[in-house]
Write a protein that holds these residues in place. Structure first.
Motif, PDB file in Angstrom:
ATOM      1  N   VAL A  22     -26.367  17.927  17.114  1.00 28.25           N
ATOM      2  CA  VAL A  22     -24.952  18.218  16.876  1.00 28.25           C
ATOM      3  C   VAL A  22     -24.683  19.702  17.094  1.00 28.25           C
ATOM      4  CG1 VAL A  22     -23.084  18.172  15.178  1.00 28.25           C
ATOM      5  CG2 VAL A  22     -24.743  16.301  15.259  1.00 28.25           C
ATOM      6  N   ALA A  23     -25.547  20.550  16.545  1.00 29.30           N
ATOM      7  CA  ALA A  23     -25.382  21.991  16.715  1.00 29.30           C
ATOM      8  C   ALA A  23     -25.525  22.416  18.174  1.00 29.30           C
ATOM      9  CB  ALA A  23     -26.408  22.733  15.854  1.00 29.30           C
ATOM     10  N   MET A  24     -26.301  21.655  18.940  1.00 31.07           N
ATOM     11  CA  MET A  24     -26.513  21.973  20.352  1.00 31.07           C
ATOM     12  C   MET A  24     -25.457  21.334  21.261  1.00 31.07           C
ATOM     13  SD  MET A  24     -30.677  21.563  20.509  1.00 31.07           S
ATOM     14  CE  MET A  24     -30.750  21.940  22.270  1.00 31.07           C
ATOM     15  N   ARG A  25     -24.420  20.779  20.656  1.00 32.80           N
ATOM     16  CA  ARG A  25     -23.304  20.163  21.396  1.00 32.80           C
ATOM     17  C   ARG A  25     -23.747  18.942  22.199  1.00 32.80           C
ATOM     18  NH1 ARG A  25     -20.742  25.321  24.392  1.00 32.80           N
ATOM     19  NH2 ARG A  25     -22.943  25.639  24.854  1.00 32.80           N
ATOM     20  N   LEU A  26     -24.695  18.210  21.641  1.00 26.77           N
ATOM     21  CA  LEU A  26     -25.208  17.024  22.326  1.00 26.77           C
ATOM     22  C   LEU A  26     -24.811  15.725  21.631  1.00 26.77           C
ATOM     23  CD1 LEU A  26     -28.845  18.278  23.079  1.00 26.77           C
ATOM     24  CD2 LEU A  26     -26.878  18.244  24.637  1.00 26.77           C
ATOM     25  N   ALA A  27     -24.053  15.828  20.534  1.00 25.67           N
ATOM     26  CA  ALA A  27     -23.730  14.604  19.782  1.00 25.67           C
ATOM     27  C   ALA A  27     -22.413  14.760  19.029  1.00 25.67           C
ATOM     28  CB  ALA A  27     -24.855  14.255  18.815  1.00 25.67           C
ATOM     29  N   SER A  28     -21.324  14.903  19.743  1.00 25.59           N
ATOM     30  CA  SER A  28     -20.003  14.980  19.109  1.00 25.59           C
ATOM     31  C   SER A  28     -19.390  13.583  19.097  1.00 25.59           C
ATOM     32  CB  SER A  28     -19.107  15.969  19.869  1.00 25.59           C
ATOM     33  OG  SER A  28     -19.648  17.269  19.821  1.00 25.59           O
ATOM     34  N   VAL A  29     -19.899  12.732  18.221  1.00 30.66           N
ATOM     35  CA  VAL A  29     -19.517  11.314  18.230  1.00 30.66           C
ATOM     36  C   VAL A  29     -18.975  10.845  16.880  1.00 30.66           C
ATOM     37  CG1 VAL A  29     -21.073  10.663  20.104  1.00 30.66           C
ATOM     38  CG2 VAL A  29     -21.934  10.720  17.756  1.00 30.66           C
ATOM     39  N   LEU A  30     -18.658  11.766  15.989  1.00 32.18           N
ATOM     40  CA  LEU A  30     -18.144  11.453  14.656  1.00 32.18           C
ATOM     41  C   LEU A  30     -19.199  10.726  13.823  1.00 32.18           C
ATOM     42  CD1 LEU A  30     -14.487  10.318  15.453  1.00 32.18           C
ATOM     43  CD2 LEU A  30     -15.398  12.619  15.180  1.00 32.18           C
ATOM     44  N   CYS A  31     -18.907  10.555  12.538  1.00 33.39           N
ATOM     45  CA  CYS A  31     -19.870   9.874  11.665  1.00 33.39           C
ATOM     46  C   CYS A  31     -19.824   8.365  11.858  1.00 33.39           C
ATOM     47  CB  CYS A  31     -19.600  10.222  10.205  1.00 33.39           C
ATOM     48  SG  CYS A  31     -17.983   9.685   9.595  1.00 33.39           S
ATOM     49  N   THR A  32     -18.840   7.881  12.611  1.00 32.93           N
ATOM     50  CA  THR A  32     -18.768   6.452  12.937  1.00 32.93           C
ATOM     51  C   THR A  32     -19.474   6.152  14.253  1.00 32.93           C
ATOM     52  OG1 THR A  32     -16.623   6.812  13.983  1.00 32.93           O
ATOM     53  CG2 THR A  32     -16.614   6.107  11.689  1.00 32.93           C
ATOM     54  N   PHE A  33     -20.037   7.192  14.874  1.00 34.28           N
ATOM     55  CA  PHE A  33     -20.822   7.091  16.115  1.00 34.28           C
ATOM     56  C   PHE A  33     -19.963   6.752  17.331  1.00 34.28           C
ATOM     57  CE2 PHE A  33     -23.583   5.298  12.631  1.00 34.28           C
ATOM     58  CZ  PHE A  33     -24.038   6.539  12.238  1.00 34.28           C
ATOM     59  N   TYR A  34     -18.769   6.280  17.137  1.00 31.96           N
ATOM     60  CA  TYR A  34     -17.699   6.249  18.132  1.00 31.96           C
ATOM     61  C   TYR A  34     -18.092   5.699  19.497  1.00 31.96           C
ATOM     62  CZ  TYR A  34     -12.954   7.849  19.124  1.00 31.96           C
ATOM     63  OH  TYR A  34     -11.616   7.905  19.387  1.00 31.96           O
ATOM     64  N   PRO A  35     -18.736   4.527  19.562  1.00 29.79           N
ATOM     65  CA  PRO A  35     -19.008   3.952  20.881  1.00 29.79           C
ATOM     66  C   PRO A  35     -17.702   3.587  21.579  1.00 29.79           C
ATOM     67  CG  PRO A  35     -19.417   2.340  19.160  1.00 29.79           C
ATOM     68  CD  PRO A  35     -19.132   3.643  18.474  1.00 29.79           C
ATOM     69  N   PRO A  36     -17.669   3.653  22.910  1.00 31.10           N
ATOM     70  CA  PRO A  36     -18.811   3.778  23.831  1.00 31.10           C
ATOM     71  C   PRO A  36     -19.282   5.205  24.088  1.00 31.10           C
ATOM     72  CG  PRO A  36     -16.805   3.460  25.073  1.00 31.10           C
ATOM     73  CD  PRO A  36     -16.415   3.369  23.630  1.00 31.10           C
ATOM     74  N   MET A  37     -18.757   6.214  23.364  1.00 26.54           N
ATOM     75  CA  MET A  37     -19.323   7.555  23.505  1.00 26.54           C
ATOM     76  C   MET A  37     -20.767   7.543  23.005  1.00 26.54           C
ATOM     77  SD  MET A  37     -16.119   9.858  22.142  1.00 26.54           S
ATOM     78  CE  MET A  37     -17.115  11.347  22.138  1.00 26.54           C
ATOM     79  N   ILE A  38     -21.646   8.203  23.713  1.00 28.66           N
ATOM     80  CA  ILE A  38     -23.063   8.207  23.360  1.00 28.66           C
ATOM     81  C   ILE A  38     -23.542   9.645  23.220  1.00 28.66           C
ATOM     82  CG2 ILE A  38     -25.392   7.539  24.053  1.00 28.66           C
ATOM     83  CD1 ILE A  38     -23.644   5.192  23.310  1.00 28.66           C
ATOM     84  N   GLY A  39     -24.213   9.924  22.110  1.00 26.66           N
ATOM     85  CA  GLY A  39     -24.775  11.246  21.889  1.00 26.66           C
ATOM     86  C   GLY A  39     -26.267  11.262  22.162  1.00 26.66           C
ATOM     87  N   ASN A  40     -26.882  12.369  21.828  1.00 24.59           N
ATOM     88  CA  ASN A  40     -28.319  12.517  22.008  1.00 24.59           C
ATOM     89  C   ASN A  40     -29.073  11.535  21.112  1.00 24.59           C
ATOM     90  OD1 ASN A  40     -31.021  14.020  21.057  1.00 24.59           O
ATOM     91  ND2 ASN A  40     -30.504  14.657  23.140  1.00 24.59           N
ATOM     92  N   ALA A  41     -30.155  10.982  21.627  1.00 26.56           N
ATOM     93  CA  ALA A  41     -30.898   9.951  20.889  1.00 26.56           C
ATOM     94  C   ALA A  41     -31.436  10.469  19.560  1.00 26.56           C
ATOM     95  CB  ALA A  41     -32.045   9.432  21.753  1.00 26.56           C
ATOM     96  N   PHE A  42     -31.781  11.752  19.494  1.00 25.63           N
ATOM     97  CA  PHE A  42     -32.357  12.279  18.261  1.00 25.63           C
ATOM     98  C   PHE A  42     -31.344  12.287  17.117  1.00 25.63           C
ATOM     99  CE2 PHE A  42     -35.565  13.942  21.176  1.00 25.63           C
ATOM    100  CZ  PHE A  42     -36.716  13.648  20.463  1.00 25.63           C
ATOM    101  N   PHE A  43     -30.068  12.376  17.429  1.00 22.99           N
ATOM    102  CA  PHE A  43     -29.052  12.271  16.380  1.00 22.99           C
ATOM    103  C   PHE A  43     -29.122  10.902  15.714  1.00 22.99           C
ATOM    104  CE2 PHE A  43     -24.732  10.736  15.335  1.00 22.99           C
ATOM    105  CZ  PHE A  43     -24.480  11.553  14.243  1.00 22.99           C
ATOM    106  N   TYR A  44     -29.183   9.863  16.515  1.00 23.86           N
ATOM    107  CA  TYR A  44     -29.227   8.504  15.976  1.00 23.86           C
ATOM    108  C   TYR A  44     -30.556   8.227  15.271  1.00 23.86           C
ATOM    109  CZ  TYR A  44     -25.316   8.081  19.200  1.00 23.86           C
ATOM    110  OH  TYR A  44     -24.134   8.273  19.867  1.00 23.86           O
ATOM    111  N   ILE A  45     -31.636   8.736  15.835  1.00 18.28           N
ATOM    112  CA  ILE A  45     -32.944   8.557  15.194  1.00 18.28           C
ATOM    113  C   ILE A  45     -32.946   9.214  13.820  1.00 18.28           C
ATOM    114  CG2 ILE A  45     -35.385   9.192  15.329  1.00 18.28           C
ATOM    115  CD1 ILE A  45     -35.136   8.897  18.398  1.00 18.28           C
ATOM    116  N   GLY A  46     -32.374  10.413  13.738  1.00 16.76           N
ATOM    117  CA  GLY A  46     -32.308  11.107  12.454  1.00 16.76           C
ATOM    118  C   GLY A  46     -31.508  10.331  11.426  1.00 16.76           C
ATOM    119  N   VAL A  47     -30.371   9.769  11.835  1.00 11.50           N
ATOM    120  CA  VAL A  47     -29.537   9.006  10.901  1.00 11.50           C
ATOM    121  C   VAL A  47     -30.279   7.767  10.397  1.00 11.50           C
ATOM    122  CG1 VAL A  47     -27.424   7.657  10.673  1.00 11.50           C
ATOM    123  CG2 VAL A  47     -27.372   9.839  11.883  1.00 11.50           C
TER     124      VAL A  47
END
Length: 218
Positions: free
Chosen positions: A83-108
Motif C-alpha cells: 500500500v505504501a509503495m502504491r501497489l494496492a490502492s483497492v480499499l478495505c473491500t478489495f474492490y474487484p475487479p481492481m487488483i493490487g499487489n499479491a502481498f497485500f492480499y497475502i498479508g490480510v
C-alpha cells in the motif's frame, strides 16, 4: 489521523489538496488497519483478560496467544508495504475487479489466520473449564467471549474466501478473470457481520465489568 485527513480532503475547504490516488491509498491503509487489524487485536487482548477474570484461572496455551499476536503484526507489515509503495490502492473491500499487489492480499489473509489462534484458544479454555467444573453454568462474560470468537470465525470466512479463491489467483497471474459479483457477495458476508463482532466486547464490559466495578453482581 488518516480518517481525519480523508474527511478534510473530501471537504470543499481546500480543493487543491484533492489527489484521488493518494486518497484511495490512504483509505486502503486506514480501512484495512481499522476494520481488520486494530479491532481484532483489541478483541483478542480483551478476551484473554476476560478468560482470567471470568474463569479465575490463567489462560491456557499462553504462548499460542503471543504467536497469534506476532503473526498478525508481521502480516500487517506485509500487507501495508505494498500500500505504501502504491501497489494496492483497492480499499478495505478489495474492490474487484481492481487488483493490487499479491502481498497485500497475502498479508490480510495471514492476519485472519492469526486471529483464528484466538478463536481456538477461546474454545480450548472453555472446554477445559467445563471439564473441571461439570454441571456449573458458564460465566456470562466467558459465554459472550466465546460467542464473539465464533462470530468472528464465521464472519472472516467471507473475505478469506474472496481473497483466496477470487482475487489472489488473479493477482498471482494464475487467472485473468474474476467474478466481481461473487466477490462482492463474499465481502458482504464479512462486512455485514463484522460490526457486531466489534460491539461484543462493549456488551461484555457494560453487563459484567461495570456492575462489578460498582459493587454489583458479576
Amino acid at each position: 489521523m488518516l480518517g481525519e485527513w480523508q474527511m478534510y480532503v473530501r471537504s470543499p475547504l481546500h480543493p487543491g489538496l484533492s489527489y484521488p490516488k493518494l486518497y484511495y491509498r490512504s483509505v486502503t491503509a486506514n480501512g484495512s488497519a481499522m476494520a481488520y487489524v486494530f479491532p481484532t487485536l483489541v478483541a483478542m487482548g480483551f478476551d484473554y483478560a476476560i478468560v482470567k477474570l471470568a474463569l479465575k484461572r490463567p489462560l491456557v496455551r499462553f504462548k499460542w496467544a503471543w504467536g497469534g499476536f506476532g503473526l498478525i503484526v508481521l502480516s500487517t507489515v506485509v500487507a501495508m508495504v505494498p500500500v505504501a509503495m502504491r501497489l494496492a490502492s483497492v480499499l478495505c473491500t478489495f474492490y474487484p475487479p481492481m487488483i493490487g499487489n499479491a502481498f497485500f492480499y497475502i498479508g490480510v489473509v495471514l492476519v485472519v489466520i492469526g486471529s483464528w489462534v484466538w478463536v481456538a484458544l477461546m474454545s480450548i479454555n472453555l472446554r477445559l473449564w467445563k471439564k473441571n467444573h461439570p454441571g456449573l453454568l458458564i460465566p456470562f462474560a466467558m459465554f459472550a467471549n466465546v460467542t464473539s470468537a465464533y462470530l468472528w470465525a464465521c464472519t472472516s470466512v467471507g473475505s478469506s474466501r474472496e481473497i483466496l479463491f477470487q482475487i489472489l489467483p488473479v493477482a498471482l497471474g494464475f487467472k485473468s478473470t474474476i467474478d466481481a459479483g461473487l466477490a462482492c457477495i463474499l465481502i458482504s458476508w464479512t462486512l455485514h457481520a463484522i460490526v457486531y463482532f466489534w460491539l461484543v466486547p462493549s456488551y461484555i464490559a457494560f453487563y459484567t465489568l461495570i456492575p462489578r466495578a460498582i459493587g454489583g453482581r458479576f
